[in-house]
Design a protein around this motif. Structure first.
Motif, PDB file in Angstrom:
ATOM      1  N   ILE A   4      -8.555  -3.248   4.696  1.00 46.26           N
ATOM      2  CA  ILE A   4      -9.348  -2.353   3.863  1.00 46.26           C
ATOM      3  C   ILE A   4      -9.404  -0.937   4.436  1.00 46.26           C
ATOM      4  N   GLU A   5      -9.364  -0.812   5.773  1.00 44.53           N
ATOM      5  CA  GLU A   5      -9.389   0.521   6.370  1.00 44.53           C
ATOM      6  C   GLU A   5      -8.126   1.293   6.029  1.00 44.53           C
ATOM      7  N   ALA A   6      -7.000   0.609   6.050  1.00 47.19           N
ATOM      8  CA  ALA A   6      -5.740   1.262   5.688  1.00 47.19           C
ATOM      9  C   ALA A   6      -5.778   1.718   4.235  1.00 47.19           C
ATOM     10  N   TYR A   7      -6.312   0.871   3.370  1.00 45.32           N
ATOM     11  CA  TYR A   7      -6.415   1.240   1.955  1.00 45.32           C
ATOM     12  C   TYR A   7      -7.341   2.443   1.778  1.00 45.32           C
ATOM     13  N   LEU A  60       0.813  -1.211   0.000  1.00 42.50           N
ATOM     14  CA  LEU A  60       0.000   0.000   0.000  1.00 42.50           C
ATOM     15  C   LEU A  60       0.849   1.265   0.000  1.00 42.50           C
ATOM     16  N   GLY A  61       1.777   1.342   0.928  1.00 45.38           N
ATOM     17  CA  GLY A  61       2.619   2.534   1.026  1.00 45.38           C
ATOM     18  C   GLY A  61       3.403   2.787  -0.247  1.00 45.38           C
ATOM     19  N   ARG A  62       3.879   1.719  -0.866  1.00 45.57           N
ATOM     20  CA  ARG A  62       4.664   1.864  -2.087  1.00 45.57           C
ATOM     21  C   ARG A  62       3.808   2.365  -3.245  1.00 45.57           C
ATOM     22  N   VAL A  63       2.568   1.884  -3.316  1.00 43.13           N
ATOM     23  CA  VAL A  63       1.657   2.341  -4.382  1.00 43.13           C
ATOM     24  C   VAL A  63       1.342   3.827  -4.217  1.00 43.13           C
TER      25      VAL A  63
END
Length: 247
Positions: A106-109, A29-32
């Motif tokens: 999903i919350e992080a996303y 996620l962070g990388r995207v």
């Protein structure tokens, strides 16, 4: 996916993002998010368009997995939103699968995608409304919305900054259990006079007109969901108008 006249560019956009993300599994996620921010730092309009596409692809994967099964109907609904040439399918599928398998929840996303869209738009943006509508479209594709999916949709709406009343109006557009309440769809009350209901309806139609979506950087392919939304608004207004005339 980004613009009808830029179909050929989407592949290069996603290639750039995915090249920056790399092949490593785990938390991507962070990388995207960092890749989208960095690569398109000097081009806010393109960043807005790419952010929308990335948000829809990633959150669609998470929602489809919420009930434990990624059904064929959900994948088909996703492809209905994102009509893309076969030459782009590998890039879309890779990002979809990375999100589906990512250890981030999903919350992080939802939090990161909301931040990304807000950043590219200079503040809270209506693109998040379009993302939420698209997620409902996918979640209901297999004939029902599982309780886990509904809970995730409600939480995503909260993270996006939408209140409970707004979420209920979106849900009313998509769920017809026991019949649709046209007042819920338009966000009005049976006690409101008809001129007020008409003003509300016209405001919603203007807000969700396909031309507005284009201006927000929403891809043309997403308009299948936009037309479904407009049809629900029109049907709700016509039902209320018919009821008031009969009365």
């Amino acid at each position: 996916m980004v613009f009808d006249h830029a179909r050929g560019q989407l592949t290069s956009f996603l290639e750039k993002v995915l090249s920056a993300v790399g092949e490593a599994a785990g938390s991507v996620l962070g990388r995207v998010v960092e890749a989208v921010r960095t690569i398109f730092e000097g081009d806010p309009e393109t960043r807005k368009q790419v952010a929308f596409s990335v948000a829809m692809i990633a959150l669609s994967a998470k929602i489809a997995k919420a009930d434990g099964i990624v059904s064929r109907a959900e994948v088909d609904a996703f492809r209905q939103i994102f009509e893309f040439p076969e030459s782009e399918a590998a890039h879309v599928a890779r990002l979809y699968n990375l999100a589906k398998q990512d250890v981030a929840g999903i919350e992080a996303y939802a939090t990161q995608m909301a931040t990304l869209c807000r950043t590219c738009a200079g503040g809270p943006c209506q693109i998040l409304d379009d993302v939420l509508d698209g997620l409902f479209h996918i979640a209901k594709a297999d004939g029902l919305i599982h309780e886990n999916e509904m809970a995730y949709l409600a939480r995503i709406a909260e993270i996006f900054g939408f209140d409970k009343d707004y979420f209920e109006r979106v849900k009313a557009r998509h769920l017809h259990v026991g019949g649709t309440d046209p007042y819920d769809v338009l966000g009005v009350s049976p006690s409101d006079d008809f001129p007020e209901i008409r003003r509300r309806y016209r405001s919603l139609v203007s807000e969700h007109h396909p031309d507005r979506l284009i201006a927000r950087g929403v891809p043309v392919e997403f308009h299948a969901v936009a037309h479904e939304r407009m049809a629900a608004l029109n049907a709700a207004y016509e039902a209320i108008e018919k009821e008031r005339r009969a009365a």
